[in-house]
Design an enzyme around this catalytic site. Sequence first.
Site, mmCIF file in Angstrom:
data_model
loop_
_atom_site.group_PDB
_atom_site.id
_atom_site.type_symbol
_atom_site.label_atom_id
_atom_site.label_comp_id
_atom_site.label_asym_id
_atom_site.label_seq_id
_atom_site.Cartn_x
_atom_site.Cartn_y
_atom_site.Cartn_z
ATOM 1 N N ASP A 185 47.843 29.552 -121.128
ATOM 2 C CA ASP A 185 48.217 29.677 -122.529
ATOM 3 C C ASP A 185 48.633 31.117 -122.832
ATOM 4 O O ASP A 185 47.870 32.045 -122.576
ATOM 5 C CB ASP A 185 46.995 29.294 -123.379
ATOM 6 C CG ASP A 185 47.343 29.088 -124.836
ATOM 7 O OD1 ASP A 185 48.395 29.583 -125.280
ATOM 8 O OD2 ASP A 185 46.555 28.412 -125.526
ATOM 9 N N HIS B 265 49.707 32.323 -125.916
ATOM 10 C CA HIS B 265 49.749 32.671 -127.337
ATOM 11 C C HIS B 265 49.028 33.987 -127.586
ATOM 12 O O HIS B 265 47.810 34.058 -127.468
ATOM 13 C CB HIS B 265 49.106 31.559 -128.166
ATOM 14 C CG HIS B 265 49.923 30.307 -128.166
ATOM 15 N ND1 HIS B 265 49.729 29.329 -127.228
ATOM 16 C CD2 HIS B 265 50.942 29.903 -128.944
ATOM 17 C CE1 HIS B 265 50.602 28.347 -127.456
ATOM 18 N NE2 HIS B 265 51.354 28.673 -128.482
#
Lengths: 140, 470
Positions: free
Chosen positions: A15, A17
């Site tokens: 991930d 983000h």
Amino acid sequence: MKNGKTIVIGVIGSDCHAVGNKIIDHVLTQQGFNVINVGVISPQEDFINAAVETDADAIIISSLYGHGELDCQGFKEKCDEAGLQDVKLYVGGNIVVGKQDWNTVEARFKDMGFDRVYKPGTPIELTAEDIKKDLGMIPA
Amino acid sequence: MNAYLLIDFGSTYTKLTAVDIENEEILATAKDITTIEDDIMTGFKKAYEKLKLCIEEKNIKFDEINFIKKIACSSAAGGLKMYAIGLVPELTADAAKKAALGAGARVMKTYSYELNHSEIEEIKNSNADILLLAGGTDGGNKKCIIHNAKLIAEIKIEIPVLLAGNKSANDEIIEIFEEADIDYIVTENVMPKLNKINEKPTREAIRKIFMTKIVEAKGMKNAENFISGILMPTPAAVLKAAEVLALGSDDEDGLGNLMVVDIGGATTDIHSLAEGDPSNAGVIPKGLEEPFAKRTVEGDLGMRYSALSLLEAAGTKKIRRYLHDDHKEIDVKAHCNHRHENIMMVPQTPEEIFFDEAMAGAGTEIAMVRHCGWLESVFTPMGVMYYQHGKDLLDVKYVIGTGGVLVHSKNPRNILKAGEFNKEQPVHLLPRSPNYLIDSTYILSAMGLLAGEKPDMAVRIMKKYLEKVN
């Protein structure tokens, strides 16, 4: 003012983000925590290694892309292996696939060994309060 | 005429370089076998006589030369051997190892986590020159390093200990060491913050211990009477030369990012002087930050002592590729064996030279791949991304070759090209199209010594004497 507590933060798995992670870093630093940020796309080992070297008091795992549950499996066990039995574990974000009943999600993550589990959209200030309670910095 | 005498007490040869500091020229270089058993000055004097002859051949009166400084580096008597202790293998233990390598040491072994009794015994019984004790970021874990310090004190280790760990643990450790009468020096944490390497104070402290304690222990005290000082281990001098050449000095521009490939009989050293940040978008650096001046030592890649381990690392197939031996006519193993058993062998025939160069090519390829960073692909919701481990050295401008096989080769470029970026294996971040230079007069270590005194001059002389090869 530093408050003497060290927290490892980061975004787990594949991930990437980065924005939420920066906000968490900013707020916790402002509140006096010594924040060790392992960044995005971080494997479990990075959190654990960082916590060992820095003698961390807590680890906060973030995840936004829905695969948090897979990425967190076995995390508590690895912490135990690394001698981090006493480190508080927190997890939050979009940690499961799709919309699921929150109570069962929370229970699943607690079974996995996390001390506290946060819904999507929880402000980090709330987590900070919990950490302070859990680490005995303020009365629970 | 005022001159500097720069000396390298190497493991095999004692090499002298006389530099005319008025004209910024190398007056002469000379070498002779290093004599460590009885008196290191015997070999030095022989080399000195040769140097004298060389200078007189140039119609310069030797007596008129005033050597205003005589300084040396040394890798004699096994060089500088170190053991490093850290906490997490990928973090402080690796940082300690990197800093020790950058200081010119041979890192015999790296330990992590709390040591046990057999490990501490192993360290005690080793012939290490320095023990580097690290572990914990500043304010981080204290328990592990204190545990290790207690074991060191308990077993009364006699080798100097360099303490470069969590500063919050220092007071307690100093107390432990004082009580046990341990010979120690304290310096800054080698990894004060997570993933941030702080190698310079450790490097400098190692150099100090080397100068004050190790030089004497290795029977070089006699040399100290004649010369102004043995300043550092030879590999540190080479790294220093490369560093000043890359960065430039106050008055002289540097060449920019560069690498040095040093192929020896026992090891192949690779130096890189570059930040090594990702040069492409979408690449995320992973793991411990790399030092700007990085040195790696491949103990299994060498032309003589390590000929057999080089064969093992490369495999016959790779060496054959450099030999262009498609029909398997050459007995690769026998050639490597011969070199391993005859460590003083100097290649004479074209075949012998060709084989040496093929070995050097294979060794360079492996050593460069191990030194340079690499990419790992990760699949994310945003598409494929890449982790970068180690340094991105794609854009390095210069690769400098040194060591016998390169200096004597008619085609050193061919050997060095083995370490270039290879499209077939694009994950390795090797230099894409560097310029090649050869240290044909063997001046790198001497210039590292000179750089400590006269950096501008050292840069200018290197620019003048490093030979471009096409």
